[in-house]
Enzyme design. Structure first.
Site: not given
Length: 328
Positions: A155-156, A231-233, A257, A262, A294-295, A297
């Site tokens: 989806k992303i 922006t995943s992991r 991100d 982190e 990690h923003q 979302f």
């Protein structure tokens, strides 16, 4: 049902309290503490706990939760690589997650990182505040008619592919399972994606087979002057190899991100502390690297969807209903 909500931030509480009135069967108590083996014992007397992406839901935590009678772990996030799923199965603890709270929120942030890093917007903002209107070191390149490589078209990834297509980019992708809705995307091998892409955006889950997917070997296969966005992991990228690639000028820009170091930093204010590791500082020292906390979302729509789906998951468990959000 009594739920103990770990790692509460003000925005979490506000979002859940707006939805909680619709679920009178559910009671929530909020803690600022993260879920760890040391804090798991606080869940005594609760039916469920609610954890997040930075929580430690490993073997010891699961065992302690089981010891104190907790039978449900509600992950208010999509990923569950921080959960010992096998141990949860052994203990009869059900794990439910929020698989798709707002794909567009993360994809839009991924493109924001790509644009910021490419056009050096972070540098331009600081310069103009200091009355420096020079353009040296600010040169970027057009995304129009360039090639975007999307790794993972769930989806992303699909949302990011649509954004890149809207920019007039040629979109190629790598995924074990092709998304039939993306008729404008050409699926290629991972090696072909690395070799052809001007922009590479990572949108795949962190698993054994994807751990350190981006490493020295894969970086060497990339085009010179590529932009990399994650922006995943954080574990998808081997940080030391990324730093080496930046120093060797393989990358035009990097937008992160998420990153390996982190865990202690996510959602915390550490501005008054001396950081014990230099990895993040080294990344930030490069003028072509942009890092956010990690923003991806973090939009109103996403928070609303997270709270609603999490509470729906709790109700599904309470009513013994099967849901597609089950991990165990």
């Amino acid at each position: 049902m009594k739920i103990l909500f770990y790692d509460t931030k003000s925005y979490d509480r506000e979002s859940f309290e707006k939805k909680q009135a619709e679920y009178p069967e559910i009671q929530i108590e909020y803690l600022k503490s993260e879920l760890t083996p040391q804090t798991a014992k606080l869940a005594k007397g609760f039916d469920a706990v609610c954890a997040f992406v930075s929580s430690d839901v490993g073997t010891q935590t699961i065992k302690i939760l089981n010891q104190y009678g907790v039978k449900l772990v509600l992950m208010r996030c999509a990923g569950f690589n921080n959960v010992d799923v096998d141990q949860a199965k052994k203990c009869g603890i059900k794990i439910l997650r929020v698989p798709g709270y707002s794909p567009e929120a993360v994809a839009e942030h991924a493109m924001a990182l790509a644009l910021t890093a490419n056009r050096r917007i972070h540098k331009g903002y600081v310069r103009v505040r200091e009355n420096d209107f020079s353009l040296g070191g600010m040169l970027g390149f057009n995304f129009y008619q360039k090639t975007a490589g999307i790794v993972g078209t769930g989806k992303i990834g699909a949302a990011m592919a649509r954004i890149c297509h809207g920019f007039g980019m040629k979109v190629i992708a790598y995924d074990k399972y092709q998304n039939p809705e993306l008729d404008f995307v050409t699926y290629v091998t991972m090696d072909e994606l690395l070799a052809q892409s001007n922009l590479i955006s990572l949108h795949c889950p962190l698993m054994d087979e994807t751990y350190h997917l981006i490493n020295r070997e894969s970086i060497q296969k990339m085009k010179d002057g590529v932009i990399l966005v994650n922006t995943s992991r954080g574990g998808l990228v081997k940080t030391e190899d990324l730093i080496a690639g930046i120093r060797e000028r393989k990358f035009f820009a990097v937008g992160l991100d998420v990153y390996e170091e982190e865990k202690k930093n996510v959602f915390e204010d550490r501005s008054d502390e001396i950081m014990e590791s230099s990895v993040t500082a080294r990344l930030l020292s490069f003028p072509n690297v942009v890092i956010t906390s990690h923003q991806g979302f973090f939009t109103e729509e996403a928070l609303s969807a997270i709270s609603e789906t999490t509470l729906e998951n709790a109700m599904a468990y309470l009513e013994n209903r099967v849901t597609e959000n089950e991990v165990t």
